[in-house]
Design a protein around this motif. Structure first.
Motif, short mmCIF file in Angstrom:
data_model
loop_
_atom_site.label_atom_id
_atom_site.label_comp_id
_atom_site.label_asym_id
_atom_site.label_seq_id
_atom_site.Cartn_x
_atom_site.Cartn_y
_atom_site.Cartn_z
N PRO A 327 7.55 -34.02 30.70
CA PRO A 327 8.11 -34.77 31.83
C PRO A 327 9.61 -34.58 32.00
O PRO A 327 10.11 -34.58 33.13
CB PRO A 327 7.77 -36.23 31.50
N VAL A 328 10.35 -34.38 30.88
CA VAL A 328 11.78 -34.14 31.00
C VAL A 328 12.03 -32.80 31.68
O VAL A 328 12.87 -32.67 32.57
CB VAL A 328 12.47 -34.20 29.62
N LYS A 329 11.30 -31.78 31.27
CA LYS A 329 11.43 -30.46 31.89
C LYS A 329 11.13 -30.54 33.38
O LYS A 329 11.79 -29.89 34.20
CB LYS A 329 10.50 -29.47 31.21
N GLU A 330 10.14 -31.33 33.72
CA GLU A 330 9.76 -31.47 35.14
C GLU A 330 10.84 -32.18 35.95
O GLU A 330 10.86 -32.06 37.18
CB GLU A 330 8.44 -32.22 35.24
N MET A 331 11.73 -32.90 35.29
CA MET A 331 12.85 -33.51 36.00
C MET A 331 13.88 -32.45 36.40
O MET A 331 14.56 -32.58 37.42
CB MET A 331 13.52 -34.57 35.12
N PHE A 332 14.02 -31.42 35.59
CA PHE A 332 14.98 -30.35 35.86
C PHE A 332 14.43 -29.30 36.82
O PHE A 332 15.19 -28.71 37.60
CB PHE A 332 15.37 -29.65 34.55
N ASP A 333 13.15 -29.03 36.74
CA ASP A 333 12.60 -27.85 37.39
C ASP A 333 12.77 -27.78 38.92
O ASP A 333 13.04 -26.69 39.44
CB ASP A 333 11.12 -27.68 37.02
N PRO A 334 12.63 -28.88 39.68
CA PRO A 334 12.82 -28.74 41.13
C PRO A 334 14.21 -28.21 41.49
O PRO A 334 14.34 -27.31 42.32
CB PRO A 334 12.61 -30.17 41.64
N ALA A 335 15.26 -28.74 40.85
CA ALA A 335 16.62 -28.28 41.14
C ALA A 335 16.84 -26.86 40.61
O ALA A 335 17.39 -26.00 41.30
CB ALA A 335 17.64 -29.23 40.52
N VAL A 336 16.40 -26.61 39.37
CA VAL A 336 16.60 -25.29 38.77
C VAL A 336 15.84 -24.22 39.56
O VAL A 336 16.38 -23.14 39.85
CB VAL A 336 16.17 -25.29 37.30
N ASN A 337 14.61 -24.50 39.93
CA ASN A 337 13.82 -23.51 40.68
C ASN A 337 14.42 -23.22 42.04
O ASN A 337 14.36 -22.08 42.53
CB ASN A 337 12.38 -23.99 40.83
N LYS A 338 15.00 -24.23 42.68
CA LYS A 338 15.65 -23.99 43.97
C LYS A 338 16.87 -23.12 43.80
O LYS A 338 17.14 -22.23 44.63
CB LYS A 338 16.04 -25.33 44.61
N ILE A 339 17.63 -23.33 42.74
CA ILE A 339 18.80 -22.48 42.47
C ILE A 339 18.37 -21.04 42.23
O ILE A 339 18.97 -20.10 42.75
CB ILE A 339 19.60 -23.03 41.27
N LEU A 340 17.30 -20.87 41.46
CA LEU A 340 16.78 -19.52 41.21
C LEU A 340 16.35 -18.85 42.52
O LEU A 340 16.58 -17.65 42.73
CB LEU A 340 15.60 -19.58 40.24
N GLU A 341 15.75 -19.63 43.39
CA GLU A 341 15.33 -19.10 44.69
C GLU A 341 16.53 -18.66 45.53
O GLU A 341 16.51 -17.59 46.16
CB GLU A 341 14.53 -20.16 45.44
N LEU A 342 17.59 -19.48 45.52
CA LEU A 342 18.80 -19.15 46.28
C LEU A 342 19.45 -17.87 45.74
O LEU A 342 19.89 -17.01 46.51
CB LEU A 342 19.79 -20.31 46.23
N ILE A 343 19.51 -17.75 44.41
CA ILE A 343 20.09 -16.54 43.82
C ILE A 343 19.25 -15.32 44.18
O ILE A 343 19.78 -14.26 44.56
CB ILE A 343 20.18 -16.68 42.28
#
Length: 548
Positions: A327-343
């Protein structure tokens, strides 16, 4: 004549803000402010305001507007204080979800003005202690960094707020310049290119606001992709944490707690989540040790709002929530995945190889984010790293921009710009409803398209002629659109900027009166101008103050 002695860069951030300054006579002696009231040693202070109970007067700002200030009074009294106003910068964006809370009667422009007023007081005090002969604000150049995703009209709003806050002596003052956060970050990264053996033709990228820049000769920068941005910083990780808690106790219960005991919500996020989890999370399950969250320790009033089965379940567990890895990882993943998409999108948009990615800003301190970026792009980019003190990159880069604005040589436009033009209405070709009483049709003609790389301060021009021989005036109505083109000025997404009206009384030349119209994309506040090719008369410029 302009007499600038000192340059001040202000990083007005979503969650934290800061400023840096230097005298133009000693540009290498740069100082990033870190003596905030009751928060000394930090390079930034929270972008937060504490108002009186009627939300009319600011009684605290920065860190003093948050939990630490409220701890100075007892709990019963602190609950009577107004709820701190935070994240108000996000109101400048067209967010898909609900915008951050603002109290009735307080608009975001007032909040921005109030915050910049408090910042201005501190800036003025600091500069007067350093240089007693510097007149504020007339001899001070202000650089405001803004997100890449902000549309053009936001510079007008920020200029008005800066003026009302006392950072400018007049609204039209040339003492204020804007630069985007990724541009400022890229300028800061110029200071570390030698450490990474980067040479001209290499390029670097930003963080959540992202662009790819080309390192030119003489430590100058060109922009080779359209800068992009998205609200997916670490604030949105906090939001996912609260969503997780809401699933446990009920969204309504958490909402009521936030409404009536906001201090407790702040305690939960800052004292537990940020300090015990977010700042140290590495995203490695083998290293994770479950953490027990005692909800009533941080939120003692929560049990008054939880009802039904959820209350029964929480009482059974002693109001303890076990924070496991997934659940902690899932708190980070939406923001992190969007950053990866932007890069990824930026790398695909670039026609040149990217040699380095620099992660800057507060979220750049996240080991998990850095590891994910390396994991995803290690085969495309040779060097992926975080420079020293990434949290100061934007404000220091903004200062570099103010001390040497000519460092930026090219920019890639995020919008298509053009004007309204008239031609004869053609039956069978044009819509009847578009026909004017004079038999004309008005269309949009683009001068420069979105995605174009333009040289800084180099006019983009086109010659026009009057439509009628006896015409004594010409109006250039300027519009912009996020699309690559447009047909009419009332197309969806089309925005009006301003009108440049010029007199052309020399009707003896009839239609042979060429007028060169130009748009200059140097600074983020641009100019439109017109020039009579026959008489050699130059008409007045107008600034690009974009209307809503």
């Amino acid at each position: 004549m302009e007499d600038i002695r000192v340059v001040v860069a202000i990083d007005f951030g979503t969650t934290n803000s800061g400023f840096a300054f230097a005298h133009k006579e000693r540009p290498k002696e740069r100082e990033t402010y870190n003596s905030w009231p009751d928060d000394s040693g930090k390079f930034k202070t929270p972008t937060a305001l504490q108002y009186d109970s009627k939300y009319k007067n600011v009684i605290a700002w920065g860190v003093n507007a948050l939990v630490e200030f409220q701890d100075a009074v007892d709990d019963d009294e602190s609950n009577q204080l107004s709820r701190p106003v935070e994240l108000f910068k996000l109101h400048l964006l067209d967010l898909e979800e609900d915008k951050p809370w603002l109290p009735p009667g307080l608009n975001y422009e007032q909040a921005i003005k109030d915050y910049l007023t408090e910042m201005r007081k501190l800036v003025e005090e600091k500069l007067s202690s350093r240089w007693c002969n510097v007149k504020f604000p007339s001899q001070v150049k202000i650089i405001l960094t803004i997100p890449a995703e902000w549309p053009p009209h936001t510079t007008r709003i920020m200029r008005e707020c800066a003026y009302k806050a006392g950072l400018l002596d007049k609204l039209s003052s040339n003492n204020l310049e804007f630069t985007t956060e990724p541009e400022a970050a890229a300028l800061h990264c110029l200071s570390v290119v030698k450490e990474h053996d980067l040479k001209p033709e290499d390029c670097g990228g930003g963080t959540v606001d992202i662009t790819i820049r080309k390192l030119l000769e003489n430590n100058e920068l060109g922009e080779i992709t359209e800068r992009v941005g998205y609200p997916c910083g670490s604030t949105f990780v906090d939001k996912e944490f609260l969503r997780f808690i809401g699933e446990k106790v009920g969204i309504n219960a958490l909402s009521d707690l936030k409404k009536n005991h906001y201090k407790q919500i702040q305690n939960l996020v800052q004292e537990f989540f940020c300090r015990r989890i977010k700042f140290g999370f590495k995203g490695r399950q083998s290293e994770w040790r479950p953490i027990r969250l005692d909800l009533l320790h941080f939120c003692p009033s929560l049990e008054n709002y939880v009802i039904g089965d959820r209350k029964t379940e929480m009482e059974k567990d002693g109001w303890i929530i076990k924070m496991d890895f997934t659940p902690v990882k899932e708190m980070f993943d939406p923001a992190v995945n969007k950053i990866l998409e932007l890069i990824s999108d930026q790398l695909k948009a670039s026609k040149e190889k990217c040699s380095a990615i620099f992660l800057v800003g507060g979220f750049a301190e996240s080991t998990y984010l850095l590891d994910k970026v390396k994991e995803n792009f290690r085969f495309q980019v040779d060097k992926i790293c975080v420079p020293t003190l990434p949290i100061t990159a934007v404000v220091r880069g903004g200062l570099s921009y103010g001390l040497n604005i000519n460092t930026v040589k090219t920019r890639v436009l995020k919008w298509t710009f053009g004007i309204e033009v008239a031609r004869k209405w053609v039956p069978g070709k044009d819509e009847v409803k578009r026909k004017s009483p004079g038999g004309l049709i008005y269309t949009f003609e683009s001068l420069v398209k979105r995605g174009s790389e333009v040289e800084v301060d180099k006019p983009i021009s086109k010659v026009y002629y009057p439509f009628q021989a006896n015409q004594k005036a010409v109006t250039f109505k300027i519009f912009y659109t996020p699309e690559e083109g447009g047909k009419f000025c009332d197309d969806q997404g089309m925005k009006y900027i301003n009108t440049l009206r010029i007199d052309i009384p020399d009707i003896k030349h009839g239609l042979d009166r060429p007028i060169k119209f130009s748009l200059t994309f140097g600074k983020l506040e641009c100019k439109a101008s017109a020039y009579n090719e026959k008489t050699k008369k130059k008409y007045n410029d107008i600034d690009f103050y974009v209307e809503e």
